[in-house]
Design an enzyme around this catalytic site. Structure first.
Site, PDB file in Angstrom:
ATOM      1  N   ARG A 138      -8.366 -24.789   5.831  1.00 31.00           N
ATOM      2  CA  ARG A 138      -7.732 -23.954   6.885  1.00 31.00           C
ATOM      3  C   ARG A 138      -6.453 -23.286   6.394  1.00 31.00           C
ATOM      4  O   ARG A 138      -5.587 -22.913   7.177  1.00 31.00           O
ATOM      5  CB  ARG A 138      -7.447 -24.766   8.147  1.00 31.00           C
ATOM      6  N   LYS A 160      -2.989  -8.844   2.884  1.00 32.48           N
ATOM      7  CA  LYS A 160      -4.385  -8.548   3.235  1.00 32.48           C
ATOM      8  C   LYS A 160      -5.272  -9.215   2.199  1.00 32.48           C
ATOM      9  O   LYS A 160      -5.126  -8.964   0.994  1.00 32.48           O
ATOM     10  CB  LYS A 160      -4.637  -7.041   3.229  1.00 32.48           C
ATOM     11  N   GLU A 202      -2.339   5.158  -6.150  1.00 35.07           N
ATOM     12  CA  GLU A 202      -1.660   4.399  -5.089  1.00 35.07           C
ATOM     13  C   GLU A 202      -0.151   4.617  -5.158  1.00 35.07           C
ATOM     14  O   GLU A 202       0.534   4.604  -4.135  1.00 35.07           O
ATOM     15  CB  GLU A 202      -1.996   2.900  -5.190  1.00 35.07           C
ATOM     16  N   LYS A 244       6.411  -0.685   0.637  1.00 36.68           N
ATOM     17  CA  LYS A 244       5.386  -1.527   1.272  1.00 36.68           C
ATOM     18  C   LYS A 244       6.037  -2.693   2.011  1.00 36.68           C
ATOM     19  O   LYS A 244       5.613  -3.050   3.122  1.00 36.68           O
ATOM     20  CB  LYS A 244       4.365  -2.028   0.242  1.00 36.68           C
ATOM     21  N   GLU A 254      -0.993  -4.474  11.053  1.00 36.26           N
ATOM     22  CA  GLU A 254      -1.530  -3.108  11.160  1.00 36.26           C
ATOM     23  C   GLU A 254      -1.839  -2.708  12.597  1.00 36.26           C
ATOM     24  O   GLU A 254      -2.916  -2.195  12.911  1.00 36.26           O
ATOM     25  CB  GLU A 254      -2.774  -2.945  10.278  1.00 36.26           C
ATOM     26  N   ARG A 258       1.588   0.393   9.638  1.00 35.00           N
ATOM     27  CA  ARG A 258       0.939  -0.063   8.403  1.00 35.00           C
ATOM     28  C   ARG A 258      -0.302   0.776   8.088  1.00 35.00           C
ATOM     29  O   ARG A 258      -0.693   0.918   6.934  1.00 35.00           O
ATOM     30  CB  ARG A 258       0.584  -1.552   8.489  1.00 35.00           C
ATOM     31  N   ASN A 262      -3.114   3.508   4.627  1.00 36.08           N
ATOM     32  CA  ASN A 262      -4.528   3.862   4.447  1.00 36.08           C
ATOM     33  C   ASN A 262      -4.716   5.350   4.180  1.00 36.08           C
ATOM     34  O   ASN A 262      -5.841   5.860   4.240  1.00 36.08           O
ATOM     35  CB  ASN A 262      -5.339   3.450   5.670  1.00 36.08           C
ATOM     36  N   HIS A 265      -7.874   6.714   2.627  1.00 35.98           N
ATOM     37  CA  HIS A 265      -8.896   5.659   2.628  1.00 35.98           C
ATOM     38  C   HIS A 265     -10.106   5.980   3.496  1.00 35.98           C
ATOM     39  O   HIS A 265     -11.182   5.446   3.251  1.00 35.98           O
ATOM     40  CB  HIS A 265      -8.285   4.325   3.055  1.00 35.98           C
ATOM     41  N   HIS A 269     -12.991   5.286   1.201  1.00 40.51           N
ATOM     42  CA  HIS A 269     -13.928   4.184   1.451  1.00 40.51           C
ATOM     43  C   HIS A 269     -15.343   4.699   1.677  1.00 40.51           C
ATOM     44  O   HIS A 269     -16.322   4.073   1.260  1.00 40.51           O
ATOM     45  CB  HIS A 269     -13.479   3.369   2.668  1.00 40.51           C
ATOM     46  N   HIS A 283     -11.534   2.139  -7.082  1.00 40.68           N
ATOM     47  CA  HIS A 283     -10.929   2.277  -5.757  1.00 40.68           C
ATOM     48  C   HIS A 283      -9.817   3.337  -5.767  1.00 40.68           C
ATOM     49  O   HIS A 283      -9.767   4.217  -4.900  1.00 40.68           O
ATOM     50  CB  HIS A 283     -10.384   0.922  -5.299  1.00 40.68           C
TER      51      HIS A 283
HETATM   52  P1  NAD Z   1      -9.634  -4.940 -10.550  1.00 39.47           P
HETATM   53  O1  NAD Z   1      -9.003  -6.156 -10.046  1.00 39.47           O
HETATM   54  O2  NAD Z   1     -11.106  -4.903 -10.634  1.00 39.47           O
HETATM   55  O3  NAD Z   1      -9.029  -4.632 -11.988  1.00 39.47           O
HETATM   56  C1  NAD Z   1      -9.511  -3.520 -12.686  1.00 39.47           C
HETATM   57  C2  NAD Z   1     -10.041  -3.909 -14.082  1.00 39.47           C
HETATM   58  O4  NAD Z   1      -8.927  -4.121 -14.935  1.00 39.47           O
HETATM   59  C3  NAD Z   1     -10.853  -5.180 -14.114  1.00 39.47           C
HETATM   60  O5  NAD Z   1     -11.902  -5.020 -15.045  1.00 39.47           O
HETATM   61  C4  NAD Z   1      -9.866  -6.214 -14.657  1.00 39.47           C
HETATM   62  O6  NAD Z   1     -10.504  -7.253 -15.346  1.00 39.47           O
HETATM   63  C5  NAD Z   1      -9.039  -5.377 -15.587  1.00 39.47           C
HETATM   64  N1  NAD Z   1      -7.667  -5.824 -15.787  1.00 39.47           N
HETATM   65  C6  NAD Z   1      -6.825  -6.341 -14.869  1.00 39.47           C
HETATM   66  N2  NAD Z   1      -5.608  -6.465 -15.388  1.00 39.47           N
HETATM   67  C7  NAD Z   1      -5.682  -6.050 -16.678  1.00 39.47           C
HETATM   68  C8  NAD Z   1      -4.737  -5.912 -17.717  1.00 39.47           C
HETATM   69  N3  NAD Z   1      -3.465  -6.203 -17.528  1.00 39.47           N
HETATM   70  N4  NAD Z   1      -5.170  -5.442 -18.911  1.00 39.47           N
HETATM   71  C9  NAD Z   1      -6.463  -5.080 -19.090  1.00 39.47           C
HETATM   72  N5  NAD Z   1      -7.402  -5.160 -18.141  1.00 39.47           N
HETATM   73  C10 NAD Z   1      -7.002  -5.635 -16.937  1.00 39.47           C
HETATM   74  O7  NAD Z   1      -9.216  -3.653  -9.688  1.00 39.47           O
HETATM   75  P2  NAD Z   1      -7.836  -3.158  -9.042  1.00 39.47           P
HETATM   76  O8  NAD Z   1      -7.858  -1.702  -9.172  1.00 39.47           O
HETATM   77  O9  NAD Z   1      -6.685  -3.924  -9.542  1.00 39.47           O
HETATM   78  O10 NAD Z   1      -8.019  -3.561  -7.513  1.00 39.47           O
HETATM   79  C11 NAD Z   1      -9.000  -2.960  -6.713  1.00 39.47           C
HETATM   80  C12 NAD Z   1      -9.243  -3.833  -5.517  1.00 39.47           C
HETATM   81  O11 NAD Z   1      -8.037  -3.973  -4.770  1.00 39.47           O
HETATM   82  C13 NAD Z   1     -10.274  -3.281  -4.563  1.00 39.47           C
HETATM   83  O12 NAD Z   1     -11.193  -4.290  -4.251  1.00 39.47           O
HETATM   84  C14 NAD Z   1      -9.475  -2.898  -3.338  1.00 39.47           C
HETATM   85  O13 NAD Z   1     -10.210  -3.003  -2.151  1.00 39.47           O
HETATM   86  C15 NAD Z   1      -8.358  -3.888  -3.387  1.00 39.47           C
HETATM   87  N6  NAD Z   1      -7.158  -3.477  -2.680  1.00 39.47           N
HETATM   88  C16 NAD Z   1      -6.600  -4.366  -1.819  1.00 39.47           C
HETATM   89  C17 NAD Z   1      -5.437  -4.050  -1.145  1.00 39.47           C
HETATM   90  C18 NAD Z   1      -4.779  -5.057  -0.257  1.00 39.47           C
HETATM   91  O14 NAD Z   1      -3.825  -4.702   0.446  1.00 39.47           O
HETATM   92  N7  NAD Z   1      -5.215  -6.296  -0.268  1.00 39.47           N
HETATM   93  C19 NAD Z   1      -4.840  -2.802  -1.360  1.00 39.47           C
HETATM   94  C20 NAD Z   1      -5.429  -1.912  -2.258  1.00 39.47           C
HETATM   95  C21 NAD Z   1      -6.594  -2.271  -2.915  1.00 39.47           C
HETATM   96  N1  GLY Z   2      -3.398  -1.323   1.214  1.00 33.86           N
HETATM   97  C1  GLY Z   2      -3.203  -1.185   2.607  1.00 33.86           C
HETATM   98  C2  GLY Z   2      -2.394  -2.266   3.236  1.00 33.86           C
HETATM   99  O1  GLY Z   2      -1.967  -3.186   2.606  1.00 33.86           O
HETATM  100  O2  GLY Z   2      -2.181  -2.217   4.416  1.00 33.86           O
END
Ligand code: NAD
Ligand code: GLY
Length: 385
Positions: A138, A160, A202, A244, A254, A258, A262, A265, A269, A283
């Site tokens: 939990r 998130k 971003e 942020k 949100e 917040r 997006n 997005h 998306h 992304h």
């Molecule tokens: P990711 O985590 O897949 O990383 C991208 C690639 O880079 C992967 O292959 C990873 O192994 C590699 N990598 C990571 N760090 C590295 C480094 N230092 N050196 C070399 N390679 C490295 O993708 P991302 O772009 O970091 O994240 C995308 C995700 O984030 C999506 O799923 C998206 O929905 C999510 N997201 C979440 C929020 C949130 O608020 N929670 C906000 C924006 C995006």
């Molecule tokens: N990436 C959008 C949020 O964190 O609200």
């Protein structure tokens, strides 16, 4: 990238260790520590949060090969017991089966409520590990050590957490704030250029949604940031995290502002859903395309000038990000508009039966609206084919 005529933010020499960004959420407040070399000392940074017996590190295969030993060494030096769960790299790991495996491994290894999860990796690892932390027993504490630019400026901050549903992205998740975010800017040195650019989208988002001076600064310093200039990198990450943190502190769940985060997005998306997660579009690339269309739509609706929309398009294109459908792996771009609109209806941005868009009254002036005729959405998508 073109030189901006607008005002420029000063760029400090570098960030001082005292320059942590605070996310103010009462008893759940936390720090974002930003700077080079922080991973090497992560153990001592984590010790105060380690009230239980052990740490479970969740990471992906690529990041594990690059940075896991750095983290396990520093945890060992700090006397923190730890074990590691590694998932395949990439968006496909934000699925039910990976979530199930990771949660079962966390539990099977004998987790206790005061133990700690540490997410080492990009947004995929952060979202997955955060979701596991939010539901196992939990809810247990977790710490983010983001290693992509996207994760350092966005996904590691704000709590998130999510995995993807077959119906859409991030549809299964919870808000669960980390206890600490450690941003070691040196980890960006190993990031592939394409991933860096996706994160840059971003970064640009923060300028476009609420900070025209920062966007102008990016127009003149974005090249340096992308080339790895340490001061430009640290400065930009800090500006984004401060923005942020301010937004999350005002609207954690949100209910209002917040949603401005997006920007890009709704279109982005939809494009990701059409192409398929892990289907060849990152992304951040989808967000770049989406921000371009959000400004096109804003200009079409008379909210912002075509000059602003052109400036957004020019900056993202100069950086090397996709701004049209034909630059993405989407099938048959010329007739993709209605398919993309179809995906928009499955997104969680639908409220009261209406699509939600983040539009802009100008650069740095984003607004949330549901007052958008579908014929105009279709028209900008068709123009972007
Ligand atoms: P990711 O985590 O897949 O990383 C991208 C690639 O880079 C992967 O292959 C990873 O192994 C590699 N990598 C990571 N760090 C590295 C480094 N230092 N050196 C070399 N390679 C490295 O993708 P991302 O772009 O970091 O994240 C995308 C995700 O984030 C999506 O799923 C998206 O929905 C999510 N997201 C979440 C929020 C949130 O608020 N929670 C906000 C924006 C995006
Ligand atoms: N990436 C959008 C949020 O964190 O609200």
């Amino acid at each position: 990238m073109r030189n901006a005529s607008g005002p420029r933010a000063p760029m400090p020499d570098d960030l001082s260790p005292a320059g942590a960004v605070q996310v103010g959420l009462g008893s759940r407040s936390y720090e974002i520590r930003i700077g080079p070399g922080l991973l090497a000392d992560a153990g001592s940074a984590i010790v105060p949060f380690c009230t239980g017996q052990k740490v479970v590190i969740i990471t992906d295969e690529t990041v594990a090969a690059l940075y896991l030993e750095h983290l396990t060494d520093t945890l060992g030096d700090a006397g923190i017991a730890h074990r590691t769960i590694t998932v395949p790299s990439g968006e496909a790991s934000k699925d039910f089966s990976t979530f199930e495996r990771v949660a079962e491994e966390v539990i099977g290894g004998g987790v206790e409520r005061r133990d700690l999860i540490v997410a080492l990796g990009g947004g995929v690892v952060g979202d997955l590990a955060g979701f596991v932390a939010s539901v196992v027993l939990r809810g247990i504490d977790f710490i983010q050590i983001p290693t992509t630019l996207l994760a350092q400026v966005d996904s590691s901050v704000g709590g998130k957490t999510a995995i993807n549903s077959s119906h859409g992205k991030n549809l299964i998740g919870l808000f669960h704030q980390p206890r600490l975010v450690i941003v070691d800017t040196d980890t960006l040195d190993s990031l592939p250029r394409r991933e860096l650019l996706a994160g840059y989208a971003e970064v640009v988002k923060y300028g476009l949604l609420g900070d025209q001076d920062f966007f102008a600064w990016l127009e003149s310093h974005g090249d340096a940031l992308l080339a790895g200039d340490p001061s430009a990198r640290s400065y930009a990450i800090r500006v984004c995290c401060e923005a942020k943190a301010r937004i999350v502190a005002k609207d954690e769940r949100e209910a209002g502002i917040r949603a401005l985060l997006n920007l890009g997005h709704t279109f982005g998306h939809a494009l990701e859903a059409e192409i398929g997660y892990g289907g060849g579009l990152l992304h951040g690339e989808a967000v770049a395309f989406g921000m371009t269309l959000a400004f096109d739509l804003s200009a079409r609706l008379g909210r912002c000038s075509t000059g602003d929309a052109d400036r957004v398009r020019a900056h993202l294109a100069a950086a090397g990000l996709p701004i049209s459908l034909k630059e993405t792996p989407v099938q048959n771009p010329a007739d993709a508009a209605d398919r993309l609109i179809g995906h928009m209806w499955s997104d969680k941005k639908v409220a009261g039966g209406k699509l939600t868009f983040i539009l802009a009254d100008g650069i740095g002036q984003a607004v949330v609206t549901q007052d958008v005729p579908l014929k105009d959405v279709r028209a900008v998508l068709q123009a972007a084919a």
